[in-house]
Design an enzyme around this catalytic site. Structure first.
Site, PDB file in Angstrom:
ATOM      1  CB  ALA A 167     -33.446  25.751  95.606  1.00 28.28           C
ATOM      2  N   PRO A 168     -34.148  26.515  98.749  1.00 28.64           N
ATOM      3  CG  PRO A 168     -35.396  27.815 100.256  1.00 28.64           C
ATOM      4  CD  PRO A 168     -35.202  26.403  99.786  1.00 28.64           C
ATOM      5  N   GLY A 221     -31.008  27.576 102.370  1.00 27.55           N
ATOM      6  CA  GLY A 221     -30.796  27.738 103.812  1.00 27.55           C
ATOM      7  C   GLY A 221     -29.559  26.980 104.277  1.00 27.55           C
ATOM      8  CE  LYS A 222     -31.750  21.523 105.653  1.00 26.56           C
ATOM      9  NZ  LYS A 222     -32.860  21.964 104.783  1.00 26.56           N
ATOM     10  CB  CYS A 280     -38.291  18.220 106.376  1.00 25.60           C
ATOM     11  SG  CYS A 280     -38.964  18.612 104.761  1.00 25.60           S
ATOM     12  CB  CYS A 331     -31.633  18.684  96.908  1.00 26.95           C
ATOM     13  SG  CYS A 331     -31.530  17.143  95.985  1.00 26.95           S
ATOM     14  CG  ASP A 340     -32.989  22.944  93.575  1.00 29.24           C
ATOM     15  OD1 ASP A 340     -32.974  22.626  94.784  1.00 29.24           O
ATOM     16  OD2 ASP A 340     -34.016  22.851  92.863  1.00 29.24           O
ATOM     17  CG  ASP A 372     -31.978  14.776  87.781  1.00 30.74           C
ATOM     18  OD1 ASP A 372     -31.573  14.527  88.934  1.00 30.74           O
ATOM     19  OD2 ASP A 372     -32.721  14.019  87.136  1.00 30.74           O
TER      20      ASP A 372
HETATM   21  C1  LIG Z   1     -35.949  19.855 100.762  1.00 33.75           C
HETATM   22  S1  LIG Z   1     -35.733  20.973  99.445  1.00 33.75           S
HETATM   23  C2  LIG Z   1     -34.103  21.549  99.755  1.00 33.75           C
HETATM   24  C3  LIG Z   1     -34.000  22.618 100.802  1.00 33.75           C
HETATM   25  C4  LIG Z   1     -32.621  23.218 100.851  1.00 33.75           C
HETATM   26  N1  LIG Z   1     -31.588  22.227 101.067  1.00 33.75           N
HETATM   27  C5  LIG Z   1     -32.496  24.307 101.897  1.00 33.75           C
HETATM   28  O1  LIG Z   1     -31.989  24.046 102.978  1.00 33.75           O
HETATM   29  O2  LIG Z   1     -32.913  25.428 101.630  1.00 33.75           O
HETATM   30  C6  LIG Z   1     -35.482  19.890  98.108  1.00 33.75           C
HETATM   31  C7  LIG Z   1     -34.988  20.555  96.845  1.00 33.75           C
HETATM   32  O3  LIG Z   1     -34.626  19.510  95.954  1.00 33.75           O
HETATM   33  C8  LIG Z   1     -34.826  19.965  94.656  1.00 33.75           C
HETATM   34  N2  LIG Z   1     -34.801  18.761  93.799  1.00 33.75           N
HETATM   35  C9  LIG Z   1     -35.767  17.855  93.585  1.00 33.75           C
HETATM   36  N3  LIG Z   1     -35.332  16.876  92.788  1.00 33.75           N
HETATM   37  C10 LIG Z   1     -34.049  17.170  92.489  1.00 33.75           C
HETATM   38  C11 LIG Z   1     -33.051  16.541  91.681  1.00 33.75           C
HETATM   39  N4  LIG Z   1     -33.307  15.409  91.039  1.00 33.75           N
HETATM   40  N5  LIG Z   1     -31.842  17.133  91.586  1.00 33.75           N
HETATM   41  C12 LIG Z   1     -31.580  18.292  92.237  1.00 33.75           C
HETATM   42  N6  LIG Z   1     -32.493  18.938  92.989  1.00 33.75           N
HETATM   43  C13 LIG Z   1     -33.707  18.372  93.129  1.00 33.75           C
HETATM   44  C14 LIG Z   1     -36.123  20.727  94.731  1.00 33.75           C
HETATM   45  O4  LIG Z   1     -36.233  21.652  93.652  1.00 33.75           O
HETATM   46  C15 LIG Z   1     -35.995  21.407  96.089  1.00 33.75           C
HETATM   47  O5  LIG Z   1     -35.491  22.704  95.939  1.00 33.75           O
END
Ligand SMILES: C[S@@+](CC[C@H](N)C(=O)[O-])C[C@H]1O[C@@H](n2cnc3c(N)ncnc32)[C@H](O)[C@@H]1O
Length: 432
Positions: free
Chosen positions: A250-251, A253-254, A369, A248, A271, A297
């Site tokens: 986006a955006p 950072g990790k 988080c 997961c 993502d 997904d």
């Molecule tokens: C907590 S944020 C991730 C932050 C990211 N790891 C970073 O450090 O920038 C959670 C992300 O999960 C994505 N997301 C939600 N459900 C998902 C799924 N079933 N499969 C993949 N991505 C998913 C969202 O679009 C969102 O960008």
């Protein structure tokens, strides 16, 4: 141009009544005010969102008759007015005068007297009104209850710390320089900062600064990232050349941090949002790293997986964001109690579907988080009770509250965000 207070009241109305997030609203609405007024609009909307439930209660105490539903903008103008008198260091007469002028500008001439009288009453009776206010921490009732139950000893601190704006922390690109070297350059440029306590590559600024002022930002030497977020790449064991999944991403950072932590990673960043995945690419371009990006997904493994197992997986799961309310105070207004069980189902499904893609001996770091046990400890407990080839690895990191399954951090003033980490290892078949 529209005045800053009117834009702020309109944004607040859209957040409270339409469920729009500040991230959605601000980019377009800020363009409607002079550039030098934009920080003030941000201060007003972030502050009024942070204290909205308290402001709402205070409005109920100072207006004689409830404001009609079709005049909710007047309610928001009053909220913005009271917020200034309560929390900001602005001259009170100017705050009242300008807020009354905003009422006229909004074409609600009829409410001019009401806004004027209500703000003057708040000014006169401020101490008594605030002493009586039951929702001073301005947390929604459902979250209040969950936090009290989960953390009877820490609950008051969590609410207080979640209302203090977060510091600005940076990740120094380990492939380019050390935090010590960057701190020396920053000092020469008049930027005060110190090394983070837990992150090996983190520094925290004494006061927030525009990224354009940060030495090496454009070149990718440094990225904005909270210390808690930085711990993810630090806690997930990876080595040069590993095949890594950022499920997961986006955006991004990790994703960027993982790539800065080792050489020649074969990294797949997924993502579900194709739009947000663009931001991952932009972030990687800035730091000069590459990954394969797929909009999918993560739970729909058949759709995106080529069958080659990963050595390491980061599952930074979608969550309530209750550990980062100080950065996103609109979470208090937008999240509902029912969201938590819906998110918990998504998190458990992601864990279960991703596990088969991990190689024996590989590690999966589950992170959120969130500070709610339903999304954290309970998720891992449920997962390990159903899977035989898993070992929960003890993390070498102090926890703010004990969890048998990982480390739970709570938001700390001038320190890290609230975060949860659990490191899972896939045992070799021979170990089973
Ligand atoms: C907590 S944020 C991730 C932050 C990211 N790891 C970073 O450090 O920038 C959670 C992300 O999960 C994505 N997301 C939600 N459900 C998902 C799924 N079933 N499969 C993949 N991505 C998913 C969202 O679009 C969102 O960008």
């Amino acid at each position: 141009m529209t005045s800053s207070r009117l834009i702020a009241a309109q944004i607040l109305l859209n957040v409270v009544d339409q469920g729009r997030s500040l991230n959605d609203e601000l980019p377009t609405r800020l363009a409607e005010v002079d550039i030098d007024q934009q920080p003030f609009v941000q201060q007003l909307v972030y502050g009024a969102s942070r204290y909205y439930f308290a402001l709402d209660e205070l409005i109920g105490k100072i207006v004689d008759k409830p404001i009609k539903d079709k005049e909710r903008l007047v309610h928001m103008i009053l909220a913005i007015g009271i917020y200034q008198l309560w929390k900001l260091n602005v001259a009170e007469h100017a705050a009242i005068h300008e807020t009354v002028a905003t009422t006229v500008e909004s074409k609600r001439q009829w409410a001019k007297g009401l806004v004027n009288a209500s703000l003057r009453r708040f000014q006169r009776e401020k101490e008594a009104l605030l002493a009586e206010c039951r929702r001073g921490d301005s947390f929604p009732g459902w979250l209040n209850k969950r936090l009290r139950q989960a953390y009877p000893e820490h609950y008051a601190d969590i609410c207080a710390h979640s209302n203090i704006p977060a510091p600005m922390s940076l990740r120094i690109n380990a492939k380019r320089q050390s935090p010590k070297a960057w701190l020396q350059i920053a000092e020469q440029e008049g930027i005060q900062a110190h090394a983070c306590e837990h992150s090996h590559v983190g520094v925290t600024l004494q006061s927030p600064a525009p990224v354009a002022m940060l030495p090496g930002f454009e070149q990718g030497d440094v990225s904005v990232q909270d210390e808690a977020a930085q711990l993810c790449a630090q806690l997930l064991p990876i080595k040069d050349g590993d095949r890594v999944l950022d499920a997961c991403s986006a955006p991004g950072g990790k994703t960027g941090h993982l790539l800065e932590s080792a050489q020649n990673l074969e990294l797949l960043a997924l993502d579900v949002s194709a739009e947000r995945l663009h931001r991952v690419q932009e972030n990687l371009d800035r730091i000069g790293e590459q990954a394969q990006l797929i909009a999918a997904d993560a739970a729909d493994v058949e759709h995106w997986w080529d069958g080659k197992a990963f050595n390491a997986i980061l599952l930074d799961a979608p969550c309530s964001g209750t550990g980062v309310i100080r950065r996103h105070p609109d979470i208090k207004l937008l999240r509902k109690s029912a969201d938590i069980s819906a998110l918990a189902k998504i998190q458990q499904n992601l864990l279960q579907k991703l596990w088969p893609t991990l190689a024996p001996g590989g590690h999966l770091l589950y992170a959120t988080c969130s500070i709610l046990p339903d999304e954290n400890t309970q998720q891992i407990e449920a997962f390990v009770s159903q899977v035989s080839d898993v070992e929960v690895i003890e993390l070498n990191l102090d926890a703010d509250v004990a969890s048998p399954m990982g480390v739970q951090w709570l938001p700390q003033p001038n320190g890290h965000d609230g975060f949860f980490y659990a490191l899972l290892k896939k045992t070799d078949t021979a170990d089973c």
